[in-house]
Design a protein around this motif. Structure first.
Motif, mmCIF file in Angstrom:
data_model
loop_
_atom_site.group_PDB
_atom_site.id
_atom_site.type_symbol
_atom_site.label_atom_id
_atom_site.label_comp_id
_atom_site.label_asym_id
_atom_site.label_seq_id
_atom_site.Cartn_x
_atom_site.Cartn_y
_atom_site.Cartn_z
ATOM 1 N N VAL A 294 0.835 -1.205 0.000
ATOM 2 C CA VAL A 294 0.000 0.000 0.000
ATOM 3 C C VAL A 294 0.870 1.256 0.000
ATOM 4 O O VAL A 294 0.661 2.174 -0.806
ATOM 5 C CB VAL A 294 -0.943 0.008 1.220
ATOM 6 N N VAL A 295 1.853 1.312 0.897
ATOM 7 C CA VAL A 295 2.690 2.502 1.000
ATOM 8 C C VAL A 295 3.501 2.719 -0.272
ATOM 9 O O VAL A 295 3.512 3.813 -0.857
ATOM 10 C CB VAL A 295 3.630 2.408 2.221
ATOM 11 N N THR A 296 4.172 1.668 -0.747
ATOM 12 C CA THR A 296 5.019 1.811 -1.944
ATOM 13 C C THR A 296 4.201 2.191 -3.166
ATOM 14 O O THR A 296 4.535 3.150 -3.883
ATOM 15 C CB THR A 296 5.780 0.503 -2.223
ATOM 16 N N PHE A 297 3.112 1.474 -3.418
ATOM 17 C CA PHE A 297 2.312 1.752 -4.615
ATOM 18 C C PHE A 297 1.556 3.072 -4.498
ATOM 19 O O PHE A 297 1.227 3.688 -5.522
ATOM 20 C CB PHE A 297 1.351 0.593 -4.897
ATOM 21 N N SER A 298 1.266 3.512 -3.279
ATOM 22 C CA SER A 298 0.638 4.836 -3.100
ATOM 23 C C SER A 298 1.555 5.928 -3.628
ATOM 24 O O SER A 298 1.112 6.856 -4.313
ATOM 25 C CB SER A 298 0.327 5.089 -1.622
ATOM 26 N N TRP A 299 2.849 5.818 -3.316
ATOM 27 C CA TRP A 299 3.796 6.834 -3.763
ATOM 28 C C TRP A 299 4.035 6.752 -5.272
ATOM 29 O O TRP A 299 4.143 7.779 -5.943
ATOM 30 C CB TRP A 299 5.103 6.712 -2.993
ATOM 31 N N VAL A 300 4.095 5.538 -5.796
ATOM 32 C CA VAL A 300 4.271 5.391 -7.245
ATOM 33 C C VAL A 300 3.052 5.952 -7.968
ATOM 34 O O VAL A 300 3.175 6.681 -8.965
ATOM 35 C CB VAL A 300 4.493 3.915 -7.615
ATOM 36 N N LEU A 301 1.860 5.608 -7.474
ATOM 37 C CA LEU A 301 0.622 6.096 -8.094
ATOM 38 C C LEU A 301 0.526 7.615 -7.998
ATOM 39 O O LEU A 301 0.110 8.284 -8.961
ATOM 40 C CB LEU A 301 -0.584 5.452 -7.407
ATOM 41 N N ALA A 302 0.935 8.182 -6.860
ATOM 42 C CA ALA A 302 0.909 9.639 -6.701
ATOM 43 C C ALA A 302 1.838 10.303 -7.709
ATOM 44 O O ALA A 302 1.511 11.361 -8.266
ATOM 45 C CB ALA A 302 1.308 10.021 -5.280
ATOM 46 N N ALA A 303 2.986 9.677 -7.957
ATOM 47 C CA ALA A 303 3.933 10.235 -8.937
ATOM 48 C C ALA A 303 3.366 10.152 -10.351
ATOM 49 O O ALA A 303 3.527 11.085 -11.152
ATOM 50 C CB ALA A 303 5.260 9.495 -8.860
ATOM 51 N N ILE A 304 2.694 9.055 -10.674
ATOM 52 C CA ILE A 304 2.074 8.919 -12.009
ATOM 53 C C ILE A 304 0.979 9.959 -12.182
ATOM 54 O O ILE A 304 0.903 10.650 -13.211
ATOM 55 C CB ILE A 304 1.516 7.499 -12.202
ATOM 56 N N ALA A 305 0.111 10.074 -11.174
ATOM 57 C CA ALA A 305 -0.970 11.065 -11.240
ATOM 58 C C ALA A 305 -0.407 12.479 -11.302
ATOM 59 O O ALA A 305 -0.913 13.332 -12.045
ATOM 60 C CB ALA A 305 -1.886 10.911 -10.022
ATOM 61 N N GLY A 306 0.647 12.734 -10.534
ATOM 62 C CA GLY A 306 1.260 14.062 -10.541
ATOM 63 C C GLY A 306 1.888 14.410 -11.869
ATOM 64 O O GLY A 306 2.023 15.586 -12.223
ATOM 65 N N ALA A 307 2.304 13.380 -12.636
ATOM 66 C CA ALA A 307 2.938 13.608 -13.941
ATOM 67 C C ALA A 307 1.933 13.962 -15.027
ATOM 68 O O ALA A 307 2.296 14.592 -16.034
ATOM 69 C CB ALA A 307 3.730 12.366 -14.361
ATOM 70 N N LEU A 308 0.682 13.553 -14.858
ATOM 71 C CA LEU A 308 -0.328 13.742 -15.917
ATOM 72 C C LEU A 308 -0.484 15.205 -16.352
ATOM 73 O O LEU A 308 -0.525 15.482 -17.557
ATOM 74 C CB LEU A 308 -1.673 13.167 -15.467
ATOM 75 N N PRO A 309 -0.606 16.173 -15.432
ATOM 76 C CA PRO A 309 -0.756 17.569 -15.882
ATOM 77 C C PRO A 309 0.422 18.064 -16.713
ATOM 78 O O PRO A 309 0.231 18.802 -17.687
ATOM 79 C CB PRO A 309 -0.895 18.353 -14.577
ATOM 80 N N PHE A 310 1.656 17.677 -16.334
ATOM 81 C CA PHE A 310 2.831 18.074 -17.117
ATOM 82 C C PHE A 310 2.756 17.492 -18.524
ATOM 83 O O PHE A 310 3.043 18.173 -19.514
ATOM 84 C CB PHE A 310 4.118 17.583 -16.443
ATOM 85 N N TYR A 311 2.361 16.240 -18.609
ATOM 86 C CA TYR A 311 2.352 15.506 -19.878
ATOM 87 C C TYR A 311 1.171 15.904 -20.768
ATOM 88 O O TYR A 311 1.349 16.215 -21.950
ATOM 89 C CB TYR A 311 2.315 14.009 -19.581
ATOM 90 N N LEU A 312 -0.032 15.936 -20.184
ATOM 91 C CA LEU A 312 -1.232 16.213 -20.981
ATOM 92 C C LEU A 312 -1.342 17.679 -21.395
ATOM 93 O O LEU A 312 -2.007 18.000 -22.385
ATOM 94 C CB LEU A 312 -2.487 15.790 -20.212
ATOM 95 N N SER A 313 -0.713 18.571 -20.663
ATOM 96 C CA SER A 313 -0.725 19.990 -21.042
ATOM 97 C C SER A 313 0.275 20.275 -22.157
ATOM 98 O O SER A 313 0.222 21.332 -22.789
ATOM 99 C CB SER A 313 -0.400 20.874 -19.831
ATOM 100 N N GLY A 314 1.198 19.331 -22.385
ATOM 101 C CA GLY A 314 2.220 19.516 -23.412
ATOM 102 C C GLY A 314 3.457 20.249 -22.927
ATOM 103 O O GLY A 314 4.407 20.440 -23.689
ATOM 104 N N ALA A 315 3.470 20.652 -21.650
ATOM 105 C CA ALA A 315 4.633 21.361 -21.118
ATOM 106 C C ALA A 315 5.860 20.451 -21.105
ATOM 107 O O ALA A 315 6.973 20.882 -21.397
ATOM 108 C CB ALA A 315 4.346 21.875 -19.704
ATOM 109 N N ILE A 316 5.655 19.173 -20.766
ATOM 110 C CA ILE A 316 6.724 18.172 -20.796
ATOM 111 C C ILE A 316 6.220 17.006 -21.635
ATOM 112 O O ILE A 316 5.566 16.092 -21.122
ATOM 113 C CB ILE A 316 7.108 17.704 -19.378
ATOM 114 N N PRO A 317 6.473 17.002 -22.940
ATOM 115 C CA PRO A 317 5.873 16.012 -23.845
ATOM 116 C C PRO A 317 6.422 14.599 -23.715
ATOM 117 O O PRO A 317 5.813 13.656 -24.229
ATOM 118 C CB PRO A 317 6.177 16.590 -25.235
#
Length: 489
Positions: free
Chosen positions: A71-94
């Protein structure tokens, strides 16, 4: 291993992250900036998937100790994936690798960045300052959430973990021993967050009064208290040519590097708790001694003594030992002796129970004490000599845990350094990058120094460093145990 309890917690977390994206959505909408739909899509994805996962598994909330590690490990990995979405989907970091690196660096409060290289990100030709305000806020916000801990955050907000929450709390809170400052776990989590929010607000007010714009104050306070170090300016805190702002930032970095249990005791009328704590006294003494050593080295190299050099020495010492990574000067221009000292500080870190990274001061103290006792035992083979720090007896389990942690920490650092050199990174840069990632610091040495970024590091190297960031933030064992055969039996 039963997956439903794991998916239930991950679903709740993902939904919560999606809801928090409403803040940068409002900022982007108000300022009419291009990252608006990137946040809207990211929020919808997180909330939709999160609610579905939670709804389909809502009757499976029992968490065993075994599931707690996942739970703890995958929570942090999932948070990082979710946190990356705005950078990626906005095109700022393609490039998703870059977006994930930036996000993992944020949630683990590391502070390393890939932003600033025109060759890899031509649309951000002015570096970090080219980002729209919504993404600037998001970079700071994910560090702020990661500082006190993602699991601690939703223990305080959502009563979803039941009796299994104490196991997750122990796995996530940094330091060899996780203190409960209240009898009930949820009360402890709430109290930690109340202290954290209160000091953050004080930081915002102090920076604003000192002359920093309100948006800048919020973003920098959100990255100071978690000792994260993301700045919204290319030149970090050095951008603000204001000594008062530098002093305020130093003070709050120092505060963030202290065990929050001591803050709680001080708030409740026991301010002498700081002076009675051996770890705090060691932490404070290290800062003073090392700042003076660095200042003397710079002064001898220049041939004169300048007050501003002492301020920069003190600032950089606090920034590195607390693993924040802010800078008011380029320490790569200082004598090589000072760089060697700062590299050593990357391994020490701040106090246990703080938001700082590294091995922690208390572990370093235990290692030194243990080494001294082993020398005495060579002379007195039958003597039973316990490890003590001050008047406190250190349990043998804690000593064994510390020795194991040290072994894994140094092994991971060495392996990562060697792997980076295999990819063509020079030795000094590889050592600095690996130490920085393991200690959750941000700036390294040479190619990855305080005025550089990680944009030109090969993608494989970025994935290695993101794994090191996760190892460092979750203190190794929580992650490493998932790779053992016993765990999956």
């Amino acid at each position: 291993m039963k997956l439903k309890p794991l998916l239930n917690v991950l679903g709740a977390l993902l939904s919560l992250i999606g809801i928090t994206m409403l803040i940068p959505i409002f900022i982007s909408f108000y300022l009419n900036e291009y990252d608006l739909f990137g946040f809207v899509y990211s929020s919808m994805i997180c909330i939709t998937i999160g609610v579905l996962l939670w709804a389909l598994t809502r009757n499976n909330k029992s968490l065993s100790n075994k599931i707690g590690f996942a739970v703890v490990t995958f929570s942090w990995v999932l948070a990082a994936i979710a946190g990356a979405l705005p950078f990626y989907l906005s095109g700022a970091i393609p490039n998703f690798t870059d977006a994930f690196f930036e996000s993992m660096s944020g949630v683990t409060t590391t502070g390393s960045t890939i932003i600033g290289n025109i060759e890899t990100l031509p649309n951000l030709n002015n570096g970090i300052e080219s980002l729209p305000h919504g993404l600037l806020f998001w970079r700071s916000f994910i560090q702020w959430i990661g500082g006190m801990g993602i699991v601690v955050f939703y223990i305080a907000i959502l009563p979803i973990l039941g009796s299994g929450g104490i196991q997750l709390f122990k796995l996530e809170v940094p330091g060899p021993v996780a203190d409960k400052i209240k009898p009930r776990l949820r009360e402890t989590a709430k109290m930690l967050w109340m202290i954290y929010v209160g000091i953050t607000l004080a930081n915002i007010i102090a920076l604003t009064v000192a002359g920093m714009p309100i948006f800048d104050s919020v973003c920098h306070a959100f990255t100071t208290m978690p000792t994260g170090g993301f700045s919204i300016k290319n030149s970090s805190i050095a951008y603000y040519n204001n000594s008062l702002i530098h002093i305020i930032t130093m003070f709050f970095m120092f505060v963030a590097g202290i065990n929050f249990t001591l803050h709680y005791r001080a708030i409740n009328g026991l301010p002498k708790s700081y002076l009675k704590d051996r770890e705090f006294l060691t932490y404070f003494s290290l800062i003073i001694i090392i700042s003076l050593l660095i200042f003397m080295s710079i002064a001898i190299d220049k041939g004169n003594y300048i007050a501003n050099d002492f301020k920069d020495s003190l600032f950089q010492t606090i920034s590195i030992i607390t693993t924040t990574g802010f800078g008011t000067s380029d320490y790569e221009l200082w004598p090589i002796f000072t760089q060697a000292i700062l590299l050593s500080l990357m391994f020490v870190g701040a106090m246990g129970g703080s938001t700082g990274g590294g091995m922690k001061v208390i572990r370093s103290m235990v290692l030194v004490k243990y080494a001294g006792l082993e020398t005495r035992r060579m002379l007195h083979a039958r003597a039973l000599i316990p490890v003590r720090i001050g008047k406190q007896h250190i349990n043998e389990d804690v000593v064994r845990n510390t020795l194991g942690f040290f072994l894994f920490f140094i092994s991971s650092f060495a392996f990562s350094s060697i792997a980076l050199t295999f990819m063509g990174v020079d030795l000094l840069s590889a050592i600095g990058a690996a130490a920085s990632a393991m200690g959750n610091i941000g700036p390294g040495l040479n190619s990855f120094g305080p005025t550089d970024n990680y944009a030109l590091l090969p993608d494989a190297g970025k994935w290695i460093l993101t794994f090191c960031m996760l190892l460092g933030r979750l203190e190794i064992f929580t992650v490493i145990v998932l790779f053992s055969r016993t765990f999956w039996k």
